[in-house]
Structure formats: structure tokens, C-alpha cells
Motif scaffolding. Structure first.
Motif, PDB file in Angstrom:
ATOM      1  N   LYS A  30       0.864  -1.176   0.000  1.00 31.19           N
ATOM      2  CA  LYS A  30       0.000   0.000   0.000  1.00 31.19           C
ATOM      3  C   LYS A  30       0.899   1.224   0.000  1.00 31.19           C
ATOM      4  CE  LYS A  30      -3.642  -0.164   2.633  1.00 31.19           C
ATOM      5  NZ  LYS A  30      -4.468  -0.253   3.835  1.00 31.19           N
ATOM      6  N   GLY A  31       0.328   2.359  -0.273  1.00 29.53           N
ATOM      7  CA  GLY A  31       1.096   3.579  -0.338  1.00 29.53           C
ATOM      8  C   GLY A  31       1.605   4.079   1.004  1.00 29.53           C
ATOM      9  N   ASP A  32       1.069   3.553   2.105  1.00 26.67           N
ATOM     10  CA  ASP A  32       1.465   4.032   3.426  1.00 26.67           C
ATOM     11  C   ASP A  32       2.654   3.269   4.011  1.00 26.67           C
ATOM     12  OD1 ASP A  32       0.212   1.647   3.877  1.00 26.67           O
ATOM     13  OD2 ASP A  32      -1.192   2.395   5.362  1.00 26.67           O
ATOM     14  N   GLY A  33       3.298   2.409   3.256  1.00 20.16           N
ATOM     15  CA  GLY A  33       4.480   1.695   3.730  1.00 20.16           C
ATOM     16  C   GLY A  33       4.214   0.297   4.230  1.00 20.16           C
ATOM     17  N   ALA A  34       2.967  -0.173   4.212  1.00 23.20           N
ATOM     18  CA  ALA A  34       2.640  -1.526   4.655  1.00 23.20           C
ATOM     19  C   ALA A  34       2.765  -2.501   3.490  1.00 23.20           C
ATOM     20  CB  ALA A  34       1.226  -1.567   5.209  1.00 23.20           C
ATOM     21  N   ARG A  35       3.350  -3.679   3.765  1.00 26.49           N
ATOM     22  CA  ARG A  35       3.510  -4.710   2.745  1.00 26.49           C
ATOM     23  C   ARG A  35       3.129  -6.067   3.314  1.00 26.49           C
ATOM     24  NH1 ARG A  35       8.068  -1.751   2.003  1.00 26.49           N
ATOM     25  NH2 ARG A  35       9.355  -3.203   3.169  1.00 26.49           N
ATOM     26  N   ARG A  36       2.582  -6.932   2.465  1.00 27.17           N
ATOM     27  CA  ARG A  36       2.242  -8.307   2.836  1.00 27.17           C
ATOM     28  C   ARG A  36       2.819  -9.205   1.758  1.00 27.17           C
ATOM     29  NH1 ARG A  36      -0.445 -10.880   7.246  1.00 27.17           N
ATOM     30  NH2 ARG A  36      -0.735 -12.961   6.460  1.00 27.17           N
ATOM     31  N   THR A  37       3.595 -10.213   2.158  1.00 23.01           N
ATOM     32  CA  THR A  37       4.238 -11.116   1.212  1.00 23.01           C
ATOM     33  C   THR A  37       3.770 -12.540   1.455  1.00 23.01           C
ATOM     34  OG1 THR A  37       6.193  -9.707   1.146  1.00 23.01           O
ATOM     35  CG2 THR A  37       6.451 -11.933   0.330  1.00 23.01           C
ATOM     36  N   TYR A  38       3.395 -13.237   0.372  1.00 23.27           N
ATOM     37  CA  TYR A  38       2.973 -14.632   0.407  1.00 23.27           C
ATOM     38  C   TYR A  38       3.965 -15.437  -0.418  1.00 23.27           C
ATOM     39  CZ  TYR A  38      -1.398 -12.462   1.826  1.00 23.27           C
ATOM     40  OH  TYR A  38      -2.341 -11.718   2.475  1.00 23.27           O
ATOM     41  N   SER A  39       4.596 -16.448   0.196  1.00 22.57           N
ATOM     42  CA  SER A  39       5.613 -17.231  -0.480  1.00 22.57           C
ATOM     43  C   SER A  39       5.096 -18.637  -0.779  1.00 22.57           C
ATOM     44  CB  SER A  39       6.864 -17.333   0.392  1.00 22.57           C
ATOM     45  OG  SER A  39       7.813 -18.175  -0.197  1.00 22.57           O
ATOM     46  N   SER A  40       5.630 -19.261  -1.818  1.00 23.72           N
ATOM     47  CA  SER A  40       5.240 -20.622  -2.169  1.00 23.72           C
ATOM     48  C   SER A  40       5.753 -21.640  -1.157  1.00 23.72           C
ATOM     49  CB  SER A  40       5.755 -20.978  -3.560  1.00 23.72           C
ATOM     50  OG  SER A  40       7.168 -20.968  -3.576  1.00 23.72           O
ATOM     51  N   THR A  41       6.681 -21.267  -0.298  1.00 21.95           N
ATOM     52  CA  THR A  41       7.179 -22.168   0.742  1.00 21.95           C
ATOM     53  C   THR A  41       6.305 -22.127   1.991  1.00 21.95           C
ATOM     54  OG1 THR A  41       8.659 -20.478   1.628  1.00 21.95           O
ATOM     55  CG2 THR A  41       9.563 -21.967  -0.038  1.00 21.95           C
ATOM     56  N   GLY A  42       5.272 -21.282   2.007  1.00 23.57           N
ATOM     57  CA  GLY A  42       4.365 -21.201   3.138  1.00 23.57           C
ATOM     58  C   GLY A  42       4.633 -20.035   4.061  1.00 23.57           C
ATOM     59  N   ARG A  43       5.629 -19.242   3.784  1.00 21.02           N
ATOM     60  CA  ARG A  43       5.960 -18.103   4.640  1.00 21.02           C
ATOM     61  C   ARG A  43       5.055 -16.923   4.322  1.00 21.02           C
ATOM     62  NH1 ARG A  43      11.925 -16.273   6.005  1.00 21.02           N
ATOM     63  NH2 ARG A  43      11.933 -18.512   6.254  1.00 21.02           N
TER      64      ARG A  43
END
Length: 66
Positions: A30-43
Motif C-alpha cells: 500500500k502507499g502508506d508503507g505496509a507490505r504483505r508477502t505470500y511465499s510458495s514455501t508457506g511463509r
């Protein structure tokens, strides 16, 4: 010297596809500096750049493959 591979593609504004030797991940930001990451290893990683003296915060959850 180890051989490394990492490539990142910007799919849409705020959506990035990351590919490396062992996994593939999708990052939503998002533009406010928040990030969410989804990995194929389950992380699953949530990170945020906080203003002022708080700096950078990151939380990682590891889930097993099914």
C-alpha cells in the motif's frame, strides 16, 4: 562463490512477483508503507515502515506445506 538467482517483476502498481532459486512470492503493498508477502514455501510476512523513531517492523509466520 555461490550462484544466486533472484528476479522481481512489477505486475501492477502495488503488486510484485518475486522469483528466486527455491520459491516464488507475491508482494502486495500500500502507499502508506505496509507490505504483505505470500511465499510458495508457506511463509507469510507483514512489514511496515513506521514514522519517527520507530523505524521498520516485520512479522513472519511460517506454515507447513500441505
Amino acid at each position: 562463490m555461490p550462484v544466486t538467482f533472484r528476479k522481481s517483476f512489477r505486475i501492477f502498481p502495488g503488486v510484485r512477483l518475486n522469483i528466486n532459486r527455491k520459491s516464488v512470492s507475491l508482494t502486495l503493498s500500500k502507499g502508506d508503507g505496509a507490505r504483505r508477502t505470500y511465499s510458495s514455501t508457506g511463509r507469510r510476512t507483514t512489514s511496515m515502515d513506521l514514522p519517527g523513531p520507530f523505524g521498520y517492523r516485520k512479522t513472519t509466520t511460517r506454515r507447513g506445506r500441505r
